[in-house]
Design a protein around this motif. Structure first.
Motif, PDB file in Angstrom:
ATOM      1  N   GLN A 192      13.128  -3.823   6.432  1.00 42.44           N
ATOM      2  CA  GLN A 192      13.229  -4.127   5.006  1.00 42.44           C
ATOM      3  C   GLN A 192      12.480  -3.095   4.166  1.00 42.44           C
ATOM      4  O   GLN A 192      11.395  -2.639   4.536  1.00 42.44           O
ATOM      5  CB  GLN A 192      12.636  -5.502   4.709  1.00 42.44           C
ATOM      6  N   ALA A 193      13.042  -2.759   3.024  1.00 41.72           N
ATOM      7  CA  ALA A 193      12.339  -1.899   2.075  1.00 41.72           C
ATOM      8  C   ALA A 193      11.093  -2.628   1.573  1.00 41.72           C
ATOM      9  O   ALA A 193      11.069  -3.854   1.483  1.00 41.72           O
ATOM     10  CB  ALA A 193      13.257  -1.548   0.911  1.00 41.72           C
ATOM     11  N   LEU A 194      10.077  -1.851   1.258  1.00 42.94           N
ATOM     12  CA  LEU A 194       8.815  -2.419   0.768  1.00 42.94           C
ATOM     13  C   LEU A 194       8.363  -1.648  -0.463  1.00 42.94           C
ATOM     14  O   LEU A 194       8.295  -0.409  -0.437  1.00 42.94           O
ATOM     15  CB  LEU A 194       7.742  -2.338   1.854  1.00 42.94           C
ATOM     16  N   VAL A 195       8.064  -2.382  -1.531  1.00 42.04           N
ATOM     17  CA  VAL A 195       7.651  -1.763  -2.792  1.00 42.04           C
ATOM     18  C   VAL A 195       6.387  -2.429  -3.303  1.00 42.04           C
ATOM     19  O   VAL A 195       6.271  -3.656  -3.288  1.00 42.04           O
ATOM     20  CB  VAL A 195       8.770  -1.885  -3.859  1.00 42.04           C
ATOM     21  N   ASP A 196       5.443  -1.603  -3.759  1.00 40.85           N
ATOM     22  CA  ASP A 196       4.244  -2.092  -4.444  1.00 40.85           C
ATOM     23  C   ASP A 196       4.145  -1.327  -5.761  1.00 40.85           C
ATOM     24  O   ASP A 196       3.786  -0.145  -5.774  1.00 40.85           O
ATOM     25  CB  ASP A 196       2.994  -1.864  -3.600  1.00 40.85           C
ATOM     26  N   GLY A 202      -3.014   2.556  -2.233  1.00 38.85           N
ATOM     27  CA  GLY A 202      -1.888   2.509  -1.302  1.00 38.85           C
ATOM     28  C   GLY A 202      -2.036   1.637  -0.090  1.00 38.85           C
ATOM     29  O   GLY A 202      -1.215   1.733   0.841  1.00 38.85           O
ATOM     30  N   THR A 203      -3.022   0.753  -0.052  1.00 38.12           N
ATOM     31  CA  THR A 203      -3.336   0.040   1.181  1.00 38.12           C
ATOM     32  C   THR A 203      -2.172  -0.807   1.700  1.00 38.12           C
ATOM     33  O   THR A 203      -1.878  -0.795   2.900  1.00 38.12           O
ATOM     34  CB  THR A 203      -4.577  -0.851   0.999  1.00 38.12           C
ATOM     35  N   ILE A 204      -1.512  -1.564   0.825  1.00 35.96           N
ATOM     36  CA  ILE A 204      -0.425  -2.432   1.286  1.00 35.96           C
ATOM     37  C   ILE A 204       0.711  -1.611   1.877  1.00 35.96           C
ATOM     38  O   ILE A 204       1.235  -1.922   2.966  1.00 35.96           O
ATOM     39  CB  ILE A 204       0.085  -3.320   0.137  1.00 35.96           C
ATOM     40  N   ILE A 205       1.110  -0.547   1.197  1.00 33.84           N
ATOM     41  CA  ILE A 205       2.200   0.294   1.696  1.00 33.84           C
ATOM     42  C   ILE A 205       1.804   0.976   3.008  1.00 33.84           C
ATOM     43  O   ILE A 205       2.601   1.049   3.952  1.00 33.84           O
ATOM     44  CB  ILE A 205       2.598   1.344   0.645  1.00 33.84           C
ATOM     45  N   GLY A 257       5.162   3.172  -3.149  1.00 27.25           N
ATOM     46  CA  GLY A 257       4.061   2.686  -3.958  1.00 27.25           C
ATOM     47  C   GLY A 257       3.995   3.470  -5.256  1.00 27.25           C
ATOM     48  O   GLY A 257       4.065   4.706  -5.243  1.00 27.25           O
ATOM     49  N   THR A 258       3.902   2.773  -6.377  1.00 30.46           N
ATOM     50  CA  THR A 258       3.780   3.436  -7.667  1.00 30.46           C
ATOM     51  C   THR A 258       2.585   2.867  -8.418  1.00 30.46           C
ATOM     52  O   THR A 258       2.128   1.755  -8.156  1.00 30.46           O
ATOM     53  CB  THR A 258       5.053   3.250  -8.523  1.00 30.46           C
ATOM     54  N   GLY A 298      14.853  -6.343  -0.270  1.00 28.22           N
ATOM     55  CA  GLY A 298      13.586  -5.947   0.333  1.00 28.22           C
ATOM     56  C   GLY A 298      12.471  -6.857  -0.146  1.00 28.22           C
ATOM     57  O   GLY A 298      12.701  -7.934  -0.696  1.00 28.22           O
ATOM     58  N   ILE A 299      11.242  -6.408   0.087  1.00 29.71           N
ATOM     59  CA  ILE A 299      10.050  -7.156  -0.308  1.00 29.71           C
ATOM     60  C   ILE A 299       9.277  -6.350  -1.346  1.00 29.71           C
ATOM     61  O   ILE A 299       8.981  -5.171  -1.138  1.00 29.71           O
ATOM     62  CB  ILE A 299       9.134  -7.436   0.903  1.00 29.71           C
ATOM     63  N   LEU A 300       8.979  -6.996  -2.464  1.00 26.53           N
ATOM     64  CA  LEU A 300       8.086  -6.407  -3.458  1.00 26.53           C
ATOM     65  C   LEU A 300       6.795  -7.224  -3.437  1.00 26.53           C
ATOM     66  O   LEU A 300       6.839  -8.456  -3.500  1.00 26.53           O
ATOM     67  CB  LEU A 300       8.721  -6.444  -4.848  1.00 26.53           C
ATOM     68  N   ILE A 301       5.677  -6.542  -3.351  1.00 19.74           N
ATOM     69  CA  ILE A 301       4.389  -7.235  -3.318  1.00 19.74           C
ATOM     70  C   ILE A 301       3.390  -6.452  -4.159  1.00 19.74           C
ATOM     71  O   ILE A 301       3.370  -5.211  -4.120  1.00 19.74           O
ATOM     72  CB  ILE A 301       3.874  -7.409  -1.871  1.00 19.74           C
TER      73      ILE A 301
END
Length: 374
Positions: A192-196, A202-205, A257-258, A298-301
């Protein structure tokens, strides 16, 4: 030989850590407050230190002694044969938790235990271990529980949340262990795509990328305390390192991550480079209002600011409303998660949650809010 161990973890993550330990092969797994008891052999001890993503350290209990007062603690500690665990040419640190009415200062209690150990060495061999609180060879963990003291060997040393890749950090960084736990809670999978969109350093990504590439977080560490133990098996450890290196994967879905802050994006990019996965993840400066999905699903967190004072909270109302608007308008087909420590702010998202998961973030009671976006 099967031994008992105790993995320390953050408050509230005990069940997640227990599940992780089961997947790593642990037996008799039993969650307790801020930790999990489990059983296994020496190989499992090494494997947990190498692979676990949500624990701080692994302790091996060796003795439980009576410790009603300082004198009893000293005499019972000195009665243990410490040559089985520690040599005089090795440095030592003693760390203490818990208390009772007569042992209510952890620092003084730790000194009492240290004195008992080195006094025994001096008497038996005429030489004693030096104390090293920074990088000790052997770490003794002592936990006072009523009139007992559980003495354990710390197999880990420096906390496992300090992976070794994150030299640059933002103002309020998530611990790596919590970031990994959040990803477990979202049930994100490596396809799954992952976006923060508020990624900070950048820790989560990065934790997601390590999971997706099947990279053992312990590979970034130089050394573990168990490598100084008298029963250390260098051949076994070497085989586990080789196995971990050979099991790594090569490709990931979009991992993005942005952040509006250019400086923290530079930190995130530096951390990705330290992980040697700079080509697998993307970090770039972007305002939240400009975020767009990189895939159909995907998942955005994200972990937006919570605000400490009432005026700070009110100033964040538009940010949380913008989050809700963006979720609804641009991320249909995705699942979004927001970690927040403020109920009033969570209301401003304006969307119905499908799940609310309590989380403790550095002593702050928080909630991980789940939004199914259709």
């Amino acid at each position: 030989m099967t031994l008992s161990y105790f993995a320390t973890t953050a408050r509230g993550l005990e069940e997640i850590t227990a599940q992780e330990l089961v997947k790593l092969g642990a037996k008799a797994v039993k969650p307790e407050f801020t930790g999990v008891y489990f059983e296994g052999d020496r190989e499992l001890l090494y494997r947990v230190n190498l692979w676990a993503r949500t624990i701080f350290r692994v302790l091996q209990p060796i003795h439980t002694i009576k410790s009603q007062n300082p004198e009893q603690l000293y005499s019972n500690t000195r009665a243990i044969d410490w040559s089985e665990y520690l040599q005089p040419d090795q440095t030592i640190a003693v760390r203490c938790t818990g208390k009772n009415p007569q042992l209510n200062n952890n620092h003084i209690t730790a000194i009492q235990i240290k004195n008992a150990i080195v006094d025994q060495q001096q008497q038996q061999k005429g030489i004693r271990s030096d104390v090293d609180t920074i990088e000790p060879d052997i770490v003794i963990n002592a936990h006072i529980n009523e009139n007992n003291c559980i003495l354990s060997l710390d197999s880990t040393g420096d906390s496992l949340h300090r992976r070794g890749y994150r030299s640059a950090m933002g103002l309020a960084p998530l611990k790596e262990t919590l970031a990994a736990a959040l990803l477990y809670l979202t049930e994100w999978t490596p396809d799954q795509a992952l976006v923060d969109p508020m990624c900070g350093s950048g820790t989560i990504i990065l934790e997601g990328a390590l999971m997706g590439l099947n990279i053992a977080p312990g590979l970034y560490r130089k050394k573990f305390c168990f490598q100084n133990w008298t029963d250390y098996d260098a051949k076994l450890w070497g085989s586990l390192l080789k196995e971990a290196e050979n099991s790594q994967k090569q490709h990931l879905p979009p991992m993005i991550g942005t952040d509006a802050d250019k400086e923290v994006i530079l930190q995130a990019q530096s951390n990705a480079k330290a992980c040697e996965i700079g080509d697998q993840v993307k970090f770039y400066q972007q305002h939240l209002v400009d975020i767009t999905p990189p895939a159909e699903s995907g998942i955005l967190i994200c972990n937006p600011p919570y605000g400490k004072r009432i005026s700070d909270v009110e100033a964040l109302f538009p940010l949380y409303k913008l989050l809700g608007d963006i979720f609804k308008q641009r991320f249909k087909g995705w699942t979004a998660y927001v970690l927040t420590g403020n109920k009033e702010l969570s209301k401003k998202v304006g969307l119905r949650t499908s799940r609310r998961i309590p989380i403790n973030n550095g002593g702050i009671p928080c909630t991980l809010l789940k939004y199914d976006l259709y």
